[in-house]
Design a protein around this motif. Structure first.
Motif, mmCIF file in Angstrom:
data_model
loop_
_atom_site.group_PDB
_atom_site.id
_atom_site.type_symbol
_atom_site.label_atom_id
_atom_site.label_comp_id
_atom_site.label_asym_id
_atom_site.label_seq_id
_atom_site.Cartn_x
_atom_site.Cartn_y
_atom_site.Cartn_z
ATOM 1 N N VAL A 1 -14.239 -26.821 -12.237
ATOM 2 C CA VAL A 1 -14.256 -28.108 -11.550
ATOM 3 C C VAL A 1 -15.114 -29.049 -12.388
ATOM 4 C CG1 VAL A 1 -14.871 -29.337 -9.434
ATOM 5 C CG2 VAL A 1 -13.977 -26.998 -9.305
ATOM 6 N N LYS B 1 -9.499 -29.922 -11.369
ATOM 7 C CA LYS B 1 -9.926 -30.618 -10.162
ATOM 8 C C LYS B 1 -11.338 -31.178 -10.340
ATOM 9 C CE LYS B 1 -7.233 -27.821 -6.907
ATOM 10 N NZ LYS B 1 -7.297 -26.851 -5.776
ATOM 11 N N HIS C 1 -11.999 -33.321 -4.739
ATOM 12 C CA HIS C 1 -10.798 -32.656 -4.245
ATOM 13 C C HIS C 1 -11.126 -31.506 -3.295
ATOM 14 C CE1 HIS C 1 -9.043 -34.254 -8.154
ATOM 15 N NE2 HIS C 1 -8.242 -34.747 -7.231
ATOM 16 N N LEU C 2 -12.333 -30.965 -3.382
ATOM 17 C CA LEU C 2 -12.691 -29.755 -2.648
ATOM 18 C C LEU C 2 -13.726 -29.973 -1.558
ATOM 19 C CD1 LEU C 2 -12.880 -27.416 -5.761
ATOM 20 C CD2 LEU C 2 -11.118 -27.353 -3.983
ATOM 21 N N ARG D 1 -11.465 -33.692 0.636
ATOM 22 C CA ARG D 1 -10.439 -32.656 0.640
ATOM 23 C C ARG D 1 -9.352 -32.932 1.674
ATOM 24 N NH1 ARG D 1 -12.724 -26.752 0.832
ATOM 25 N NH2 ARG D 1 -11.411 -25.838 2.416
ATOM 26 N N THR E 1 -2.500 -31.018 -2.888
ATOM 27 C CA THR E 1 -3.052 -31.335 -4.202
ATOM 28 C C THR E 1 -2.321 -30.540 -5.271
ATOM 29 O OG1 THR E 1 -5.242 -31.800 -3.279
ATOM 30 C CG2 THR E 1 -5.133 -31.375 -5.634
ATOM 31 N N GLU F 1 -14.124 -23.709 -8.682
ATOM 32 C CA GLU F 1 -13.544 -23.438 -7.377
ATOM 33 C C GLU F 1 -13.676 -21.938 -7.145
ATOM 34 O OE1 GLU F 1 -9.453 -24.076 -4.769
ATOM 35 O OE2 GLU F 1 -9.511 -24.736 -6.854
ATOM 36 N N ASP G 1 -16.337 -26.516 3.670
ATOM 37 C CA ASP G 1 -16.319 -26.539 2.205
ATOM 38 C C ASP G 1 -17.562 -25.826 1.671
ATOM 39 O OD1 ASP G 1 -18.115 -28.381 3.121
ATOM 40 O OD2 ASP G 1 -17.393 -30.051 1.916
ATOM 41 N N ILE H 1 -17.383 -24.001 -5.204
ATOM 42 C CA ILE H 1 -16.949 -24.612 -3.948
ATOM 43 C C ILE H 1 -15.814 -23.768 -3.402
ATOM 44 C CG2 ILE H 1 -16.182 -26.716 -2.814
ATOM 45 C CD1 ILE H 1 -16.915 -28.208 -5.430
ATOM 46 N N ASN H 2 -15.958 -23.328 -2.174
ATOM 47 C CA ASN H 2 -14.918 -22.483 -1.605
ATOM 48 C C ASN H 2 -13.748 -23.320 -1.116
ATOM 49 O OD1 ASN H 2 -14.310 -19.653 -1.001
ATOM 50 N ND2 ASN H 2 -14.075 -20.398 1.089
ATOM 51 N N GLY H 3 -12.536 -22.862 -1.450
ATOM 52 C CA GLY H 3 -11.348 -23.646 -1.128
ATOM 53 C C GLY H 3 -10.431 -23.031 -0.101
ATOM 54 N N ASN H 4 -10.695 -21.819 0.363
ATOM 55 C CA ASN H 4 -9.766 -21.179 1.295
ATOM 56 C C ASN H 4 -10.314 -21.109 2.718
ATOM 57 O OD1 ASN H 4 -11.677 -19.145 0.862
ATOM 58 N ND2 ASN H 4 -10.177 -17.495 1.010
#
Length: 496
Positions: A3, A178, A182-183, A188, A194, A215, A413, A425-428
């Motif tokens: 990122v 990214k 974005h996160l 987000r 995205t 990410e 996030d 940064i956690n995305g799920n």
């Protein structure tokens, strides 16, 4: 999974143009071509397209998109508040576009037309105002769908915060890597779908950027994920100790203990006050139980069993005893342990004197420390950082450095930060995790991974991802008790 900040991305853009094979204008044309293709895949049946261009490179991408859509015979309106600077790549893109730009203040959005946002992208440095803010408000009122190039205009690339006003995009097409915006929320949520597009920048240029932000994806930590070999036995899979609260608040510790076991720890012991022994015994099978309500009893357990990782805080209560325990555990030699996870009450208990905790964590024999606060607990331990507006990444990094441990700043996030500056940064994440006891399970997962020898930063990143993935796998109706039981399926997918 890297990122990049806007400054890092700008530097890579410059180096890419210098190194070739594409100069700056051809990279812009590549970006516009990819964006136009993504738009046509989803919105080719729209009544028309309104392309809003700013004066910089983001606007240059927009001019390319407008030209390519017009060449397909589609109805395209081009609008701009300010023309590009003469001699710039954006000016070349504008010159190559056969459409005449109308004034942005004459823009009248319609719900059946697609708005292509090429006003600012990731380069925004001030709150949006004037004609741009009016355009954003008009689009929202009309209910028009938005495709953002790079990042929805009005979203800070560094923090994900809204700067004055911001588009709410259905699709965001970004390039190469990214950005934090974005996160991080609310950015987000404003990005919609995205798409990360390749525009011809060599990945080798990342090495010079020296990025320390990612990410949180399995590729970041999968190589460190513990696996069992044919000669593995329970003692070399690590022993986790979890401290229980009193008889009316034992559930949180049991959730953490079961999560530690399900994440692969070879043995788990619940350390309980005498008053809660029978309550805990009624609910435990594979997890061992031991009385521990004095310093002597705790020290004896540590000497006898030498646990590899410890969880303190879930449902434990706030007071002198939890502080005494935390400092005691931080004074123990680290050679035999993977780390200490402090959660919930063990964090809040140091609100009056956080320096006492931080000093202990920096002791020569202190084990690796992982702190897992939500925003409220973070504010108690770091009131000066919590009061500052800005990037969650910056706050987590500063807190990790100050505390001398890994910071897991929880939320939709979640940001994981190491004292050495690395961050993810956690995305799920999913709203299904917004349920009582969810954080206790996360503390147990991290401890289970620590006990098996995973380094603290990687264990924390993996724990956060596994925790969220288990919740996504279950879906609606999730309660905290469900999470540990889903870990084997998630882990099997990674290990296989």
């Amino acid at each position: 999974m890297e990122v990049l900040t806007p400054e890092e991305m700008s530097a890579i853009d410059r180096r890419a143009a210098e190194a070739g094979p594409f100069d700056g204008y051809h990279l812009m044309r590549n970006a516009g071509a990819v964006a136009a293709a993504e738009i046509l895949v989803r919105f080719a049946d729209a009544a028309g397209f309104d392309v809003l261009c700013g004066p910089g490179n983001n606007g240059g991408d927009g001019y390319v998109v407008a030209r390519l859509l017009a060449e397909r015979g589609l109805d395209v309106r081009l609008l701009a508040a300010v023309p590009p600077r003469k001699g710039s790549d954006a000016a070349r893109a504008a010159d190559d576009c056969p459409l005449a730009a109308r004034p942005l203040d004459a823009f009248r959005p319609a719900p059946d037309r697609i708005v292509v946002d090429a006003l600012f992208g990731a380069g925004l440095s001030r709150p949006v105002s004037g004609a741009e803010a009016a355009a954003i408000a008009g689009v929202a009122a009309a209910g028009a769908r938005v495709v953002a190039l790079d990042l929805p205009s009005g979203i800070s690339s560094d923090s994900g915060q809204v700067m004055g006003a911001a588009f709410d995009a259905a699709l965001t097409v970004t390039f190469f890597r990214k950005k934090p915006g974005h996160l991080l929320y609310p950015g987000r949520a404003r990005c919609g779908e995205t798409v990360l597009a390749d525009i011809g920048i060599a990945g080798a240029l990342l090495e010079a950027a020296g990025t320390t932000l990612w990410e949180n994806l399995p590729a970041l930590w999968r190589s460190a994920l513990p696996t069992a070999g044919p000669d593995t036995h329970k003692y070399n899979r690590g022993h986790v100790a979890v401290f229980s609260g009193g008889p009316t608040s034992t559930g949180a510790a049991r959730l953490a203990a079961r999560a530690a076991a399900r994440s692969g720890a070879g043995a788990v012991t619940l350390l309980s006050p005498a008053s809660a022994l029978m309550v805990n015994a009624m609910h435990l099978t594979a997890i061992m139980l031991r009385r521990a309500e004095t310093v002597t009893e705790v020290e004896q357990f540590l000497a006898d069993r030498r646990p590899a990782a410890i969880v303190l805080g879930p449902g434990f209560g706030v007071g002198d005893w939890v502080r005494t325990l935390a400092l005691l555990l931080l004074r123990q030699a680290a050679a035999e342990r993977g780390g200490l996870v402090l959660d919930a009450d063990a964090i809040s208990a140091f609100a009056a004197n956080p320096g006492e905790l931080f000093d202990a964590a920096r002791g020569e024999t202190a084990p690796p420390l992982v702190l897992t606060p939500h925003e409220g607990e973070f504010a108690r331990l770091f009131p000066d950082l919590a009061e500052r507006e800005g990037s969650k990444i910056v706050r987590a990094r500063r807190a990790a450095e100050r505390a001398g441990g890994v910071m897991v700043l929880k939320g939709a996030d979640t940001v994981i930060a190491s004292p050495d500056g690395r961050a993810a940064i956690n995305g799920n994440g999913t709203a299904f995790l917004a349920t009582a006891g969810s954080g206790d399970v996360l503390a147990g997962i991290i401890a289970g991974l620590l006990a098996q020898g995973m380094p603290a930063f990687e264990a924390s990143c993996a724990g956060v991802w596994l925790h969220a993935e288990a919740a996504r796998l279950f879906g609606p109706g999730l309660i905290a008790e469900d999470l540990p039981e889903l870990l084997p399926e998630v882990l099997a997918g990674l290990i296989d």
